[in-house]
Design a protein around this motif. Sequence first.
Motif, short mmCIF file in Angstrom:
data_model
loop_
_atom_site.label_atom_id
_atom_site.label_comp_id
_atom_site.label_asym_id
_atom_site.label_seq_id
_atom_site.Cartn_x
_atom_site.Cartn_y
_atom_site.Cartn_z
N THR A 163 12.83 6.46 -54.48
CA THR A 163 11.87 7.18 -53.65
C THR A 163 12.46 8.43 -53.04
N PRO A 175 10.92 1.17 -54.58
CA PRO A 175 9.67 0.77 -53.93
C PRO A 175 9.61 -0.73 -53.70
N VAL A 182 2.41 -1.77 -56.07
CA VAL A 182 3.34 -0.67 -55.85
C VAL A 182 2.63 0.63 -56.20
N TYR A 188 3.65 4.68 -56.34
CA TYR A 188 4.86 5.51 -56.34
C TYR A 188 4.52 6.88 -56.88
N GLU A 189 5.08 7.90 -56.24
CA GLU A 189 4.97 9.25 -56.78
C GLU A 189 6.19 10.05 -56.36
N ARG A 190 6.74 10.77 -57.31
CA ARG A 190 7.88 11.63 -57.02
C ARG A 190 8.02 12.69 -58.11
N GLN A 212 9.89 -1.67 -65.13
CA GLN A 212 10.00 -2.18 -63.76
C GLN A 212 10.66 -3.55 -63.81
N ARG A 257 11.04 1.33 -46.23
CA ARG A 257 10.65 1.88 -47.52
C ARG A 257 9.31 2.60 -47.44
N ALA A 262 8.63 6.49 -48.13
CA ALA A 262 7.64 6.94 -49.11
C ALA A 262 6.66 7.91 -48.45
#
Length: 274
Positions: free
Chosen positions: A133, A149, A157, A159-161, A180, A266, A270
């Motif tokens: 993250t 995450p 979950v 998630y973005e990045r 994963q 976490r 995030a």
Amino acid sequence: MIAKRTARLTTLVALPAALALAGAMPAAAHTGSHSGSHQAAAENGSYQVDLEQLNGSGASGTAMLTLKGRDLNVKIEATGLVPGQPHAQHIHGSTDGHDFHCPDASADKNSDGVVSTAEGLPSYGDINISLTTKGDTTKKSGLDVTRMPVADKDGKVSYERVITVSQKVADHIKDLHVVQHGIDTNGNKKYDFNKGKSELDPKLPQEATAPASCGMLAGAAVGSMPVGGVETGSGGTQGVEAPGMLAGGAAAVLGAGALGALAVRRRRAADSLR
């Protein structure tokens, strides 16, 4: 389960390319080769990855990979993961022409009902990018659970990045895939030793490191010709980092009492990225 705050798993594996070649999980043989000269320009765009369960995990989801030059925007929406637990996730595969893909049940060489990390690596290849993250995204951060995450109470979950990748990753993006990790084989909503010890470190449960889902980029297929052609070799577990390298991080999965605090941290981390 996560131990006290400072524990972290700093290394997943450092398997050389020879570990994960197609010999242990043979890929389809091909003739001919592809030129990579046009690849950087051709690969700019968005690619969908449908994540499908491994090890009967019940996990599934979708990853969207959008490449602009060397900036890779990774979005993941996944469900069916172990609630409240950290889930290591990576982009696996080769940028050197090896033909890797998601494993199937035949990768379970010891017939214990679980395709372990070491058993899966000959199929899906070594880590190219750790989908943390924040901070480092190399394979050295493969199991840094403080930056992976954590699934919510429903096992979801999000998630973005945006990650700046190497030119080789940009050129070979279609040869890569998303994995994963983290499964719950006995349905008690936590990682335990129900399936024994992880081959990465005997202090870790197999459940914490075994793959939960895997997906290939849409349009890529098992046995497809990677850019640069296919190389073959033999696989195995030689090259896994020594257990001592992971000893400090074992407590991060096995310790009790700090899971809630880690989950809060976490989520805050995030949120700070958005």
